[in-house]
Design a protein around this motif. Structure first.
Motif, PDB file in Angstrom:
ATOM      1  N   PHE A 197      -3.067  12.677 -14.329  1.00 60.23           N
ATOM      2  CA  PHE A 197      -4.006  12.183 -13.334  1.00 60.23           C
ATOM      3  C   PHE A 197      -3.290  11.791 -12.038  1.00 60.23           C
ATOM      4  CE2 PHE A 197      -7.783  10.744 -11.551  1.00 60.23           C
ATOM      5  CZ  PHE A 197      -7.559   9.527 -10.922  1.00 60.23           C
ATOM      6  N   ARG A 201      -3.950  13.139  -8.314  1.00 56.11           N
ATOM      7  CA  ARG A 201      -4.319  12.237  -7.219  1.00 56.11           C
ATOM      8  C   ARG A 201      -3.301  12.254  -6.081  1.00 56.11           C
ATOM      9  NH1 ARG A 201      -4.417   5.816  -7.753  1.00 56.11           N
ATOM     10  NH2 ARG A 201      -4.852   5.354  -5.576  1.00 56.11           N
ATOM     11  N   PHE A 202      -1.998  12.302  -6.430  1.00 56.11           N
ATOM     12  CA  PHE A 202      -0.998  12.134  -5.385  1.00 56.11           C
ATOM     13  C   PHE A 202      -0.381  13.432  -4.882  1.00 56.11           C
ATOM     14  CE2 PHE A 202      -1.325   7.770  -5.364  1.00 56.11           C
ATOM     15  CZ  PHE A 202      -1.241   7.234  -6.627  1.00 56.11           C
ATOM     16  N   LEU A 205      -4.498  16.732  -4.870  1.00 56.74           N
ATOM     17  CA  LEU A 205      -5.600  16.425  -3.970  1.00 56.74           C
ATOM     18  C   LEU A 205      -5.169  16.376  -2.493  1.00 56.74           C
ATOM     19  CD1 LEU A 205      -8.505  16.208  -4.630  1.00 56.74           C
ATOM     20  CD2 LEU A 205      -8.322  13.745  -4.799  1.00 56.74           C
TER      21      LEU A 205
ATOM     22  N   THR C  94       0.521  10.538   0.565  1.00 61.63           N
ATOM     23  CA  THR C  94      -0.508   9.526   0.772  1.00 61.63           C
ATOM     24  C   THR C  94       0.025   8.114   0.569  1.00 61.63           C
ATOM     25  OG1 THR C  94      -1.122   9.848  -1.534  1.00 61.63           O
ATOM     26  CG2 THR C  94      -2.439  10.989   0.130  1.00 61.63           C
TER      27      THR C  94
END
Lengths: 298, 270, 356
Positions: A197, A201-202, A205, C94
């Motif tokens: 996951f 996410r990092f 995405l 991010t």
């Protein structure tokens, strides 16, 4: 690579010129014609009266238009809400290499290549309780399924058809985007002990941002202009439960054969999409700016 | 790899593939039945298997010419769209110039116009130029939405290539065309494949413009299929067979570009 | 901290038959704990393969990898606790710099306070404490590489740090900065560092021991001096140094060493038969024409490099390059000089391997 570092080069216009010529031919000339029509009352090919913005005012007051617009927005938002996450999930599940990858790729992409009237026809048949697999099965399970009679069923069938038809578009774009992430990122994540996951996410995405922007824009625009498939499936019914904007426009243009109001409506229709897309585009650009550029600015 | 997670993904994939194939299978199923059988009984496979529908399509010129016409104008369209979009996408990706952001967005707006809006103007425009009922007419008309899409997608892929590669090539003495063809294009193969696929797709399935701009000589298959509504009701069987056949060229295109879609490009491998 | 032993060979394909099928020909190497090693060689020599086998991203097709005596051949990189820095910066766009550095520890469930302290320590050592709260994506390439390195160092029990051509995307004028920092960190932390590169300057300045590789083989392991003075293989002689070693074909019959039409007395322990003489441009003696113990060459090119001169000389179809200090009298183009090629610095090769 930061786009803040792109050099200025006005000669780049030469590279863009062929595109501009093509699109101008296909777009600007016809658009000017439409604008022309929208400002006139065409009583007959030879008798035209300039009426200014009268058609626009009339269209704005049209109650039926408001209804169609509202239904259209509902439809587009629902379609996006399902297709984007589903497309991403599908792209993540598709194998990356080998013969399995090719086989899955072809199977997934099939629905995109069916002419839209045939898509409508397939689902028209599929949903019928007498000759369709879906309809027949639901019927024998006890559900009183009828996409011609029940507005909710009609809605769900149209939505399901759209999801079936267009999710692969999102999936393919995301799939190609995933393939362009260098291995080193996954290797580094393994070394860092990241969970799947966290990898999504990092790493995935963020790198998919560009591709997702294209996917969201494309799906929004196309769903907002949808005509053939729902028309073939439900004809806009029952009543006007599944009558969306394009069908409403066509009804007005063909049914009443009044070019003036139809042209005015066309322009408004176009403007609505334009505004929505501009908002989406700018919003996603600012998201991109704050994450990629950090403290540097253009 | 965690075993349970792995299985969840595969399960999901299988479920989706089933969902994707079922309606198509159903159409395939119908294409091998006769109209009488379709209307009268319900079965998962043909009780009375027949190839009659396909024979009709292959022998009736009004049917198979439709396929050929479609393939011609779609092919022309894809080639023009990609060729014209490549330099433009490069310009947007590598340079800033006066009005660049606005032109980029303007291109996209052309794809946002409902085709219905352009029906009449296109009709008049092509009539004036004597292009009605030609393949090139439909190919050009479809450029309206395919060129912006091609530029948009290609620019995205091109921006993923570090500019160091361009600069290294110039230092090494490559001229711009040489660099573009020998070095740059192979790197964005994946992007070109995706672009070609989408251009093919959107042109192949478009109905309204293709039907409006053609009558006899260049009539595409999508237009021919809409005539299967006759007085006795829908000719389900032939329609189903025709539908099945429309999927084949598309499937072939995906098959040919599959490697370009599947393979990514690795940074720093130059 | 790890003592790494390799006893393996590797082929990517299923059934390797010839040498060409192997990415790494059979080898046995030991990397001492805390050493700084460089894997040097041209593209395709197998250095990246070796690095990936050590890190765990590739499992060797034959043989084993041992960390501190334990066979880790099938262990994941995570389990081996190594850190790897890639050719281009791999950071999480991010996140902030601090979050990037904290990531590996977070995944292990380390306590917040401990993470904060550790991140602070590492940031201090890497001199990036000022940037901790910045978005990582906004930094320059060299800063990003430092962060990639930092992420590897943040784990206190990291066994080895592996570098795969890490300066590839760094601006040339910043490369020395990072090289210096790496050496500093190595001295402070005393971790095993393994550095892959095709640039000999990087390798020779960074490492204590350099492994020169070509076509899947490790040709020599040694200090910069070893590689320079006594290359074990003609490839090493040619690859190291700028320009590389000169090679002249010769024949030895035990008593006389003959090359370029002249005869010299042969040192006793040089094997007989076809021999190749190797001598570095720096060690060629330059004397007047016809001097004793020399061969006459004609100077075809003289280049002023600044601190020295580079000359190209030709004789009998053989080209020799020499370096002369600017202090000496430099011959002109067209002059004939006598070059002393067979002196105490000469190396003798047979079948490409050093024999004396």
């Amino acid at each position: 690579m930061s786009s803040a570092m792109k050099p200025v080069n006005q000669r780049a216009w030469l590279l863009v010129l062929p595109v501009i010529i093509c699109v101008a031919f296909s777009a600007i000339l016809p658009l000017m014609t439409v604008v022309n029509y929208s400002l006139q009352d065409i009583i007959s090919p030879d008798r035209r009266v300039f009426v200014g913005l009268e058609w626009f005012a009339e269209i704005m007051r049209d109650e039926e238009l408001h209804g169609a617009l509202f239904r259209q927005i509902q439809f587009s938002l629902s379609a996006l809400a399902i297709e984007i996450p589903l497309g991403i999930a599908l792209a993540l599940a598709m194998p990356a290499e080998g013969w399995k990858s090719s086989a899955v790729l072809v199977t997934v992409a099939l629905s995109l290549l069916i002419p839209w009237n045939v898509v409508g026809t397939i689902w028209q048949i599929f949903g019928r309780t007498d000759i369709g697999l879906l309809g027949h099965t639901l019927d024998s399970l006890g559900f009183a399924y009828s996409y011609t009679g029940d507005p909710t069923h009609a809605w769900m069938t149209v939505l399901l058809m759209d999801v079936w038809h267009w999710t692969p578009l999102v999936a393919l774009l995301v799939f190609a985007g995933l393939r362009s992430i260098p291995d080193a990122y996954y290797q580094a994540a393994r070394i860092d002990g990241a969970s799947p996951f966290a990898v999504f996410r990092f790493i995935q995405l963020p790198k998919l941002r560009g591709v997702l922007l294209i996917a969201v824009l494309l799906r929004f625009m196309d769903s907002f202009m949808i005509y053939t498939e729902p028309f073939v499936l439900t004809g806009g019914g029952p009543g006007n439960a599944t009558t969306f904007l394009s069908q409403y426009l066509t009804q007005k243009a063909v049914g009443q054969f009044d070019l003036g109001p139809a042209a005015a409506f066309s322009l408004i229709y176009f403007l609505i999409i334009l505004v929505f897309c501009y908002i989406l585009y700018t919003w996603m650009q600012t998201v991109e700016t704050t994450t990629d550029r950090g403290h540097s600015h253009e | 790899m965690n075993k349970p997670r792995f299985q969840k993904r595969t399960l999901f994939l299988f479920a989706y593939l089933l969902f994707a194939l079922l309606p198509i299978y159903w159409m395939l199923n119908m294409s091998f039945k006769t109209n009488e059988e379709i209307v009268s009984s319900f079965s998962l496979w043909p009780q009375d298997f027949t190839l009659a529908n396909y024979i009709t399509i292959f022998t009736d010129e009004s049917w198979y010419s439709g396929y050929i016409n479609s393939l011609i104008y779609v092919g022309i369209n894809v080639v023009i769209a990609v060729c014209v979009a490549l330099p433009a996408a490069y310009a947007f990706s590598r340079y800033r110039f006066l009005g660049d952001k606005h032109v980029f967005f303007w291109l996209l707006t052309n794809r946002m116009t409902p085709p219905a809006v352009f029906l009449l103007p296109f009709f008049q425009l092509y009539s004036t130029f004597g292009l009605m009922d030609t393949h090139i007419a439909v190919a050009l008309a479809h450029l309206l939405f395919n060129v912006p899409l091609a530029v948009w997608i290609l620019e995205g892929f091109m921006s993923g290539i570090p500019r160091e590669i361009d600069e290294t090539a110039y230092i090494d003495g490559y001229s711009f065309p040489q660099f573009f063809i020998k070095i740059f294009l192979p790197l964005i193969k994946s992007g070109v494949g995706v672009t070609a696929f989408f251009c093919f797709m959107f042109s192949w399935v478009e109905l309204l413009l293709a039907r409006t701009l053609t009558s006899v000589n260049a009539k595409p298959i999508v237009a021919i299929m809409t005539r299967t509504v006759s007085a006795s009701g829908m000719d389900w069987a032939t329609l189903a067979a025709a539908g099945v056949l429309t999927i084949i060229p598309g499937a072939m295109v995906i098959w040919f570009v599959r490697h370009y879609i599947a393979k990514g490009f690795a940074m720093g491998r130059v | 901290m790890a003592h790494i032993e390799l006893a393996l060979s590797h082929a990517y394909g299923a059934n390797p038959q010839t040498d060409a099928d192997y990415a790494l020909l059979p080898l046995e190497i030991t990397f001492e704990d805390g050493g700084a090693y460089a894997l040097l060689g041209p593209s395709g020599c197998g250095k990246s393969t070796m690095l990936n086998i050590i890190s765990g991203l590739v499992v060797p097709s034959h043989g084993s990898v041992k960390f501190d005596g334990v066979d880790v051949s099938t262990h994941t990189p995570q389990k081996r606790n190594i850190a790897q820095v890639f050719q281009f910066p791999v950071i999480y766009d991010t996140m902030t710099v601090a979050q990037n550095l904290a990531f590996p520890l977070k995944n292990r469930g380390v306590a917040e306070a401990v993470i904060k302290r550790r991140v602070g320590e590492i940031a201090e050592m890497l001199e990036i404490s000022a940037e901790l709260d910045r978005r990582a994506s906004g930094l320059s390439a060299d800063q990003k590489q430092i962060i990639s390195l930092g992420r590897g160092l943040v784990r206190p029990d990291v066994t080895a740090v592996l570098f795969d051509e890490p300066l590839t995307v760094i601006d040339p004028h910043l490369k020395w900065k990072i090289r210096r920092k790496l050496k500093q960190i190595h001295r402070e932390l005393k971790l095993t560092f393994l550095y892959v590169t095709h640039d000999q300057v990087e390798a020779l300045t960074f490492a204590d021991q350099v492994l020169v590789m070509s076509r899947g083989q490790v040709l020599q392991i040694g200090s910069a001096e070893d590689l320079f003075e006594r290359p074990a293989h003609t490839f090493v002689g040619h690859f190291i140094g700028s320009p590389g070693m000169n090679f002249i074909p010769a024949k030895n019959d035990g008593v006389t060493l003959a090359f370029l039409g002249k005869r010299f007395s042969s040192a006793g322990n040089v094997p007989t038969g076809d021999v190749t003489i190797g001598i570095r441009p720096e060690y060629v003696g330059v004397m007047a024409a016809n001097a004793v113990g020399t061969v006459d060459f004609q100077v075809t090119r003289v280049q002023d490099i600044g601190t020295y001169f580079s000359l190209t000389c030709v004789a009998g179809g053989v080209t020799v390059k020499i370096r002369m200090s600017s202090q000496l009298t430099i011959p002109q183009t067209g002059d004939v000089v006598g070059l002393d090629l067979n002196n105490s610095r000469t190396c003798y090769y047979q079948n490409e391997g050093l024999v004396l």
